[in-house]
Scaffold this motif. Sequence first.
Motif, PDB file in Angstrom:
ATOM      1  N   ILE A 106      -0.643  10.676   2.102  1.00 37.24           N
ATOM      2  CA  ILE A 106       0.345  11.626   2.645  1.00 37.24           C
ATOM      3  C   ILE A 106       1.201  10.911   3.689  1.00 37.24           C
ATOM      4  CG2 ILE A 106      -1.258  12.503   4.440  1.00 37.24           C
ATOM      5  CD1 ILE A 106       0.069  15.301   3.973  1.00 37.24           C
ATOM      6  N   HIS A 107       2.499  11.232   3.725  1.00 33.13           N
ATOM      7  CA  HIS A 107       3.361  10.753   4.815  1.00 33.13           C
ATOM      8  C   HIS A 107       3.029  11.576   6.056  1.00 33.13           C
ATOM      9  CE1 HIS A 107       5.766   9.993   1.099  1.00 33.13           C
ATOM     10  NE2 HIS A 107       6.192   8.918   1.731  1.00 33.13           N
ATOM     11  N   LEU A 108       2.740  10.926   7.194  1.00 37.41           N
ATOM     12  CA  LEU A 108       2.319  11.680   8.384  1.00 37.41           C
ATOM     13  C   LEU A 108       2.902  11.079   9.661  1.00 37.41           C
ATOM     14  CD1 LEU A 108       0.536  13.993   9.522  1.00 37.41           C
ATOM     15  CD2 LEU A 108      -1.350  12.358   9.641  1.00 37.41           C
TER      16      LEU A 108
ATOM     17  N   VAL B  34       0.385   7.590   5.943  1.00 40.44           N
ATOM     18  CA  VAL B  34       1.490   6.648   5.859  1.00 40.44           C
ATOM     19  C   VAL B  34       2.513   6.902   6.965  1.00 40.44           C
ATOM     20  CG1 VAL B  34       3.333   5.744   4.388  1.00 40.44           C
ATOM     21  CG2 VAL B  34       1.182   6.521   3.368  1.00 40.44           C
ATOM     22  N   HIS B  35       2.855   5.885   7.673  1.00 36.88           N
ATOM     23  CA  HIS B  35       3.876   5.809   8.735  1.00 36.88           C
ATOM     24  C   HIS B  35       3.268   5.866  10.147  1.00 36.88           C
ATOM     25  CE1 HIS B  35       7.338   5.448   6.248  1.00 36.88           C
ATOM     26  NE2 HIS B  35       7.125   6.585   5.628  1.00 36.88           N
ATOM     27  N   LEU B  36       2.935   7.074  10.643  1.00 34.35           N
ATOM     28  CA  LEU B  36       2.379   7.240  11.999  1.00 34.35           C
ATOM     29  C   LEU B  36       3.275   6.661  13.087  1.00 34.35           C
ATOM     30  CD1 LEU B  36      -1.334   6.549  11.092  1.00 34.35           C
ATOM     31  CD2 LEU B  36      -0.236   8.759  11.442  1.00 34.35           C
TER      32      LEU B  36
ATOM     33  N   ALA C 145       0.800  -1.233   0.000  1.00 37.35           N
ATOM     34  CA  ALA C 145       0.000   0.000   0.000  1.00 37.35           C
ATOM     35  C   ALA C 145       0.830   1.278   0.000  1.00 37.35           C
ATOM     36  CB  ALA C 145      -0.972  -0.008   1.182  1.00 37.35           C
ATOM     37  N   HIS C 146       2.153   1.148   0.142  1.00 37.41           N
ATOM     38  CA  HIS C 146       2.977   2.361   0.036  1.00 37.41           C
ATOM     39  C   HIS C 146       4.378   2.010  -0.453  1.00 37.41           C
ATOM     40  CE1 HIS C 146       4.399   6.420   0.786  1.00 37.41           C
ATOM     41  NE2 HIS C 146       5.481   5.896   1.331  1.00 37.41           N
ATOM     42  N   THR C 147       4.688   2.486  -1.640  1.00 39.87           N
ATOM     43  CA  THR C 147       6.032   2.278  -2.169  1.00 39.87           C
ATOM     44  C   THR C 147       6.359   3.437  -3.113  1.00 39.87           C
ATOM     45  OG1 THR C 147       7.498   0.685  -3.251  1.00 39.87           O
ATOM     46  CG2 THR C 147       5.228   0.785  -4.063  1.00 39.87           C
ATOM     47  N   HIS C 148       7.603   3.464  -3.573  1.00 35.52           N
ATOM     48  CA  HIS C 148       8.040   4.479  -4.555  1.00 35.52           C
ATOM     49  C   HIS C 148       8.897   3.708  -5.568  1.00 35.52           C
ATOM     50  CE1 HIS C 148       7.597   7.987  -1.534  1.00 35.52           C
ATOM     51  NE2 HIS C 148       7.637   6.930  -0.739  1.00 35.52           N
ATOM     52  N   VAL C 149       8.256   3.084  -6.542  1.00 38.56           N
ATOM     53  CA  VAL C 149       8.995   2.212  -7.473  1.00 38.56           C
ATOM     54  C   VAL C 149      10.023   3.003  -8.278  1.00 38.56           C
ATOM     55  CG1 VAL C 149       8.740   0.596  -9.409  1.00 38.56           C
ATOM     56  CG2 VAL C 149       7.102   0.542  -7.522  1.00 38.56           C
TER      57      VAL C 149
ATOM     58  N   THR D 136       6.124  -1.100   1.766  1.00 36.50           N
ATOM     59  CA  THR D 136       7.572  -1.293   1.885  1.00 36.50           C
ATOM     60  C   THR D 136       8.333   0.023   1.876  1.00 36.50           C
ATOM     61  OG1 THR D 136       7.783  -1.453  -0.509  1.00 36.50           O
ATOM     62  CG2 THR D 136       7.540  -3.524   0.716  1.00 36.50           C
ATOM     63  N   ASP D 137       7.647   1.143   1.467  1.00 34.61           N
ATOM     64  CA  ASP D 137       8.391   2.347   1.147  1.00 34.61           C
ATOM     65  C   ASP D 137       9.366   2.008   0.008  1.00 34.61           C
ATOM     66  OD1 ASP D 137       8.509   5.052   1.523  1.00 34.61           O
ATOM     67  OD2 ASP D 137       9.147   4.975   3.603  1.00 34.61           O
ATOM     68  N   SER D 138      10.380   2.820  -0.221  1.00 32.28           N
ATOM     69  CA  SER D 138      11.204   2.597  -1.420  1.00 32.28           C
ATOM     70  C   SER D 138      12.462   1.806  -1.105  1.00 32.28           C
ATOM     71  CB  SER D 138      11.617   3.935  -2.017  1.00 32.28           C
ATOM     72  OG  SER D 138      12.690   4.477  -1.263  1.00 32.28           O
TER      73      SER D 138
HETATM   74 ZN    ZN Z   1       7.270   7.000   1.390  1.00 34.06          ZN
END
Ligand code: ZN
Length: 416
Positions: free
Chosen positions: A211-213, A266-268, A64-68, A317-319
Amino acid sequence: MTVRILHADHVLPGDEPPIADAAVVVDEGGTVVEVGRAAEVLPHHAGAEVERVRGIVFPGLVNAHTHVELSAMRGKVPGGRGFVAWVDAMLGVRFEHSPEDDAEAIERAADDLVRCATVAVGDVTNSLAAVGALSRRGIGGWAFHEVFGQDREQVLRRVHGLHEELAARHPEWPTRDLAYAPAPHTLYTTHADAVRALVESALGRELRTSIHLAEHAGERRAIEHGDGPVVEWFERRTKQKPAWPKAPLFDHARDVGVLRPAVLLVHLTEARSDELARIAESGASVVLCPRSNLYIEAKLPPLHAVMKAGIEPALGTDSLASNASLDVLAEARALQERFPTVPAWELVRMATWNGARALGRTDLGRIHAGARPGIYAVQGDAGGDPAAFLLANVRAPRERLSHAFGRGRAAAEAPP
Ligand SMILES: [Zn+2]
């Protein structure tokens, strides 16, 4: 109707606890017709051929969150020294190497996503460089076109130019399966008016956004007090002097419109229990990226507090600039090692059904009548807890038994 019938030692439906000695029936398009105990399901299809699976059957995974587009940065950005040191190094490497221009690394990353049974992503992008690689492989979900900048006029111009950029670069896209939405980067790198405009632009078209938060302590310090390491870094890097809100982080998040359904937070990692309760009440989706947090800050997201607040988090996974792989099941495994009291099947749910819901794709993420999740298997004797077996064998080959995307029902069709 031709159907395919799988009789497995265990089915992990994604949204529910595992079913032992289970059967799954799918039609030729990959849509699940029936799932349940083999003794109940098989008699409904007497005479049909049954394939025996010695192992676990599970739905396609959702990252649900990555930066390919950052995949060429694998192994190039050191971690463990906190967020500012990481992001400074990341931007330096990014400036020098332009990872979004490294098509080969992006293609390889997309192949890895397929290999580890990923069917959908929440892919954050500045360049749209990975869209083709994902689409060609039938990976669905969202490309979140990310905007940042604290110069109000400049960043609002960019927000309003997104549509033209999209049409110029990808006239044949978005497709029904991989949708497009604009997204703010963070509350401290994106001007408050631009965050509002981006969220309105997305939600007004019934899209989702992200959004990253509350990723790190410096972020809270910047928003709440207008000083600290993130402010120093941002002002040094951009030569800008934003008007910092100097308001409680989650009051500000509410005021710019990100605490609401259809927004992925995303994150928290830094969120407190009272703040998590506000998120739960808002209906926003939550995505945790534990391996990225461990890599950058040697911190973990507050999983117990998240669950206690009634939030059902997705995983990302994030990037590859802050992680060793794009395998979302390895995120579940990382949580299992550090939160051993959380049932393994609930961790698998975070990498499947919770992710599908976060992306607004209830056709994915679970083996359930009417869904078309992509069906996968890992072979082996799973013993008493098939979800734990799956997590313990994160490196085992994941065999694709059914997959039907690219003709899918998607959350969104219209570009902004
Ligand atoms: Zn990210």
